[in-house]
Design a protein around this motif. Structure first.
Motif, short mmCIF file in Angstrom:
data_model
loop_
_atom_site.label_atom_id
_atom_site.label_comp_id
_atom_site.label_asym_id
_atom_site.label_seq_id
_atom_site.Cartn_x
_atom_site.Cartn_y
_atom_site.Cartn_z
N MET A 183 0.84 -1.18 0.00
CA MET A 183 0.00 0.00 0.00
C MET A 183 0.89 1.24 0.00
N ASN A 184 0.65 2.12 -0.95
CA ASN A 184 1.41 3.37 -1.03
C ASN A 184 1.04 4.31 0.11
N GLU A 185 1.98 5.15 0.47
CA GLU A 185 1.71 6.16 1.49
C GLU A 185 0.80 7.25 0.94
N LEU A 186 0.10 7.89 1.84
CA LEU A 186 -0.67 9.09 1.50
C LEU A 186 0.16 10.28 1.95
N ASN A 187 0.42 11.20 1.04
CA ASN A 187 1.16 12.41 1.37
C ASN A 187 0.46 13.61 0.76
N THR A 198 -0.13 12.75 6.38
CA THR A 198 0.73 11.64 5.96
C THR A 198 0.15 10.38 6.56
N ALA A 199 -0.04 9.36 5.74
CA ALA A 199 -0.55 8.09 6.23
C ALA A 199 0.28 6.97 5.63
N SER A 200 0.57 5.98 6.47
CA SER A 200 1.29 4.80 6.00
C SER A 200 0.72 3.58 6.69
N LEU A 245 -1.26 7.80 10.95
CA LEU A 245 -1.78 9.00 10.30
C LEU A 245 -1.29 10.21 11.09
N SER A 246 -0.52 11.06 10.43
CA SER A 246 0.01 12.27 11.07
C SER A 246 -0.63 13.49 10.42
N THR A 267 -9.23 15.85 2.79
CA THR A 267 -10.18 14.93 3.40
C THR A 267 -10.62 13.88 2.40
N ALA A 268 -10.93 14.31 1.18
CA ALA A 268 -11.35 13.38 0.13
C ALA A 268 -10.23 12.40 -0.22
N GLN A 269 -8.99 12.89 -0.29
CA GLN A 269 -7.85 12.03 -0.58
C GLN A 269 -7.68 10.99 0.52
N ALA A 270 -7.84 11.41 1.77
CA ALA A 270 -7.71 10.47 2.88
C ALA A 270 -8.81 9.42 2.84
#
Length: 128
Positions: free
Chosen positions: A1-5, A10-12, A20-21, A31-34
């Motif tokens: 799973m790719n990180e969210l930045n 930031t989510a991993s 989730l930071s 919010t939509a991306q998360a």
């Protein structure tokens, strides 16, 4: 799973933990991306625990901290695969808000911890 930045999120994922930071106020796009990131995660992962770190020092005022946390709470309500969420913050107000918001999320246990209680939060997430 790719990180969210994003600018302020930031989510991993490293089984079984999502980190989730939050580094400042989040907007509707973030919010939509998360939400999309967690939806993708839920398609491939049966269950996980969430470690949410939200230090107030990254926010201009308490109102923006609260608004951001409520946006995160909207995301968290849809996390069916999440069994526990540890909210780690240096804001007593947010720790109380997390516990109250947690009552509206019957699918997961929510607890809050101070920034200096990182180990305690991680230990809580690891217990069944």
């Amino acid at each position: 799973m790719n990180e969210l930045n994003t600018t302020n999120l930031t989510a991993s994922y490293e089984a079984p933990l999502v980190r989730l930071s939050v580094e400042g106020p989040i907007d509707k796009e973030e919010t939509a991306q998360a939400m999309e990131w967690f939806e993708t995660l839920g398609e491939s992962v049966e269950s996980y625990q969430l470690y949410l770190e939200i230090p107030k020092m990254h926010f201009p005022d308490l109102g923006s901290v609260r608004k951001t946390f409520l946006s995160l709470a909207d995301i968290m309500r849809g996390l069916e695969a999440c069994g526990k969420c540890a909210v780690v913050t240096d804001s007593p107000f947010l720790r109380s808000t997390a516990k109250i918001e947690g009552t509206a999320m019957p699918q997961m246990s929510v607890d809050s911890f101070g920034i200096v209680e990182l180990a305690k939060a991680e230990e809580w997430l690891e217990t069944a």
